[in-house]
Design a protein around this motif. Structure first.
Motif, mmCIF file in Angstrom:
data_model
loop_
_atom_site.group_PDB
_atom_site.id
_atom_site.type_symbol
_atom_site.label_atom_id
_atom_site.label_comp_id
_atom_site.label_asym_id
_atom_site.label_seq_id
_atom_site.Cartn_x
_atom_site.Cartn_y
_atom_site.Cartn_z
ATOM 1 N N GLN A 415 -11.380 7.572 19.243
ATOM 2 C CA GLN A 415 -11.146 7.328 20.666
ATOM 3 C C GLN A 415 -10.954 5.833 20.941
ATOM 4 N N ALA A 416 -11.716 4.987 20.237
ATOM 5 C CA ALA A 416 -11.548 3.542 20.418
ATOM 6 C C ALA A 416 -10.180 3.089 19.920
ATOM 7 N N LEU A 417 -9.732 3.624 18.789
ATOM 8 C CA LEU A 417 -8.390 3.300 18.283
ATOM 9 C C LEU A 417 -7.314 3.723 19.275
ATOM 10 N N ASP A 418 -7.500 4.892 19.860
ATOM 11 C CA ASP A 418 -6.507 5.384 20.821
ATOM 12 C C ASP A 418 -6.494 4.531 22.076
ATOM 13 N N ARG A 419 -7.682 4.166 22.548
ATOM 14 C CA ARG A 419 -7.761 3.377 23.772
ATOM 15 C C ARG A 419 -7.100 2.013 23.605
ATOM 16 N N HIS A 420 -7.288 1.390 22.443
ATOM 17 C CA HIS A 420 -6.758 0.047 22.205
ATOM 18 C C HIS A 420 -5.465 0.062 21.401
ATOM 19 N N ARG A 421 -4.825 1.245 21.334
ATOM 20 C CA ARG A 421 -3.512 1.392 20.694
ATOM 21 C C ARG A 421 -3.515 0.858 19.254
ATOM 22 N N GLY A 422 -4.619 1.073 18.548
ATOM 23 C CA GLY A 422 -4.686 0.720 17.139
ATOM 24 C C GLY A 422 -4.972 -0.745 16.853
ATOM 25 N N HIS A 423 -5.292 -1.547 17.863
ATOM 26 C CA HIS A 423 -5.587 -2.969 17.645
ATOM 27 C C HIS A 423 -7.014 -3.107 17.110
ATOM 28 N N VAL A 424 -7.124 -3.457 15.846
ATOM 29 C CA VAL A 424 -8.404 -3.433 15.145
ATOM 30 C C VAL A 424 -9.411 -4.398 15.756
ATOM 31 N N ILE A 425 -8.968 -5.588 16.150
ATOM 32 C CA ILE A 425 -9.898 -6.581 16.697
ATOM 33 C C ILE A 425 -10.559 -6.047 17.964
ATOM 34 N N GLU A 426 -9.765 -5.420 18.839
ATOM 35 C CA GLU A 426 -10.316 -4.874 20.070
ATOM 36 C C GLU A 426 -11.267 -3.718 19.778
ATOM 37 N N VAL A 427 -10.929 -2.919 18.775
ATOM 38 C CA VAL A 427 -11.797 -1.804 18.401
ATOM 39 C C VAL A 427 -13.127 -2.329 17.877
ATOM 40 N N CYS A 428 -13.075 -3.368 17.033
ATOM 41 C CA CYS A 428 -14.307 -3.975 16.520
ATOM 42 C C CYS A 428 -15.168 -4.502 17.658
#
Length: 458
Positions: A415-428
């Motif tokens: 869900q975090a990947l989907d919310r941030h469109r796969g941007h790893v830094i934002e997911v972290c």
């Protein structure tokens, strides 16, 4: 997953900022210190995943003003206020205005950690519900029936439905009871060029054998005792549209011969008539049994099976796409709430665990019934989700605790990947984990960030 979750610390006294930051850093959080409320607000975004801790008495914007400003931006963000010995009345007023908690100076480190932990748990739940609501709204904006879910199985099904709806071919749907075969059939119809024409659903197992032929093909006046007038059958009524034959395995063998002829010739003759009526229809059949095995056992005509088996769509059972269960539950709860005029209670972490642990032998239909009870009874102490589940049958295929934890972790990361469109830094940043840890978990769960950059819309 408390690793490096951010906590904003706002105080004009440097030593207090240092002491609080050191305590929280040792507890595994990421302290962010600010000398003024204005500076903290400049760095605060809408989806900040942590907690704010602020002194009440500060020059410029004080803690009470900060509380009001934060809750104008995001009323779900936990704000903890630090009070002096004479500020208890102010702290009580702050609690009335929505402060999450307050700490009275001097406070022990254990008390600080306990307040922050509860605030972090609340924030995680708020963001999770916010995300689920946003995804539901995005999916509900699509035309026609919605296939709710993010798992590869449901995404493949949605892609096939979209593709098949654009071509003229009969379809066979295969899935367990309650898996959603009727929804898929309607989705194909609504996305096709036949959407303005009738969608006629027939449950072959629910119509008595004595009248099913008349129901399907119609009859002329006087064709049999009781036929006092001409009647148009379901196939003829659906001309230009779609006929959905549910539980086709229940159709009598004697009628299967006539159905085969209708499918081959695209014509129907009413009972008592020799005049064929041309048909322009698409036929979608659905079954919960393997028709190939049924034909080999003599329970289903082999020639009809091969005629129906042009395109077969398997509908995955709910237990094979567990990550979709919370989202699907929220969808059913939202529909039930809208229909009843009631508010759907939020789904907390314990509720998600209950949903993921169940085996769902009744599939989506069973989940929908539970969601409706959840809305109608409310998430009261006596009607919590785990209590409501006690009346639900299970085949005993419950997950172990490590399996539930892994599944819940995978769901949060997806869900975090989907919310941030796969941007790893934002997911972290949202999940509060280092990049290396996130990549390790992506490999563990078979997730790839690049897939979420291209598949931004469910």
């Amino acid at each position: 997953m408390n690793d490096a979750l951010p906590v904003m610390i706002i105080d004009d006294e440097e030593h207090l900022r240092f002491t609080v930051a050191q305590t929280l850093e040792l507890a595994g959080y990421q302290p962010l210190t600010y000398q003024s409320a204005e500076a903290a607000l400049a760095d605060l975004d809408h989806d900040f995943p942590g907690v704010l801790i602020s002194d009440i008495r500060m020059p410029g914007m004080d803690g009470m003003m900060l509380l009001r400003e934060v809750h104008q931006r995001d009323p779900d963000l936990p704000v903890v206020l630090i009070t002096g010995h004479g500020d208890i009345s102010t702290a009580v007023e702050a609690m009335r205005q929505g402060a999450w908690d307050f700490l009275e100076k001097p406070f022990p480190g254990e008390r600080l950690e306990e307040v922050v932990k509860r605030g972090i748990d609340k924030r995680r739940l708020s963001l999770e519900n916010r995300y689920l609501k946003a995804e539901l709204e995005a999916q509900q904006s699509a035309p026609g029936p919605r296939l709710v879910g993010r798992t590869p199985a449901i995404q493949r099904l949605a892609a096939m439905v979209q593709r098949i709806s654009q071509v003229e071919t009969d379809v066979l749907l295969f899935g367990e009871t309650g898996a959603g075969k009727d929804l898929v059939a309607r989705a194909i119809h609504e996305r096709s060029s036949r959407s303005a024409k009738p969608f006629v659903a027939i449950n072959c197992g629910a119509v008595p054998e004595s009248i099913i032929e008349s129901e399907l093909f119609g009859h002329e006046k006087g064709a049999f005792t009781g036929a006092v007038e001409r009647r148009v059958g379901k196939f003829e009524y659906a001309n230009g549209g779609t006929v959905f034959l549910d539980e086709i395995e229940s159709m009598p063998l004697s009628l299967q011969v006539k159905l085969l002829r209708v499918l081959q010739e695209r014509m129907v003759e009413r009972l008592g008539s020799n005049i064929p009526v041309p048909l322009d229809i698409r036929v979608i059949a659905a079954t919960k049994v393997d028709l190939k095995l049924a034909s080999e056992a003599g329970d289903f005509r082999e020639d009809l099976y091969y005629r129906l088996n042009v395109v077969t769509l398997p509908i995955p059972p709910l237990r094979e796409r567990r990550e979709d269960i919370p989202l699907l539950f929220q969808h059913f709860a939202a529909v039930a709430a809208s229909r009843s005029g009631m508010e759907a209670p939020p789904l907390d972490a314990s509720g998600v665990s209950v949903l993921l642990a169940h085996d769902w032998p009744g599939n989506a239909r069973e989940l929908r019934n539970l969601a409706e009870r959840y809305v109608l009874l409310g998430a009261t102490c006596d009607h919590r989700l785990d209590n409501l589940m006690q009346g639900v049958d299970s085949d005993g295929g419950e997950l172990t605790l490590p399996q539930q934890v892994d599944l819940f972790e995978k769901q949060l990361i997806s869900q975090a990947l989907d919310r941030h469109r796969g941007h790893v830094i934002e997911v972290c940043r949202q999940l509060g984990v280092p990049r290396k840890t996130l990549y390790d978990k992506l490999r563990k769960h078979g997730l790839k960030a690049e897939h979420y950059r291209h598949n931004a819309t469910p």
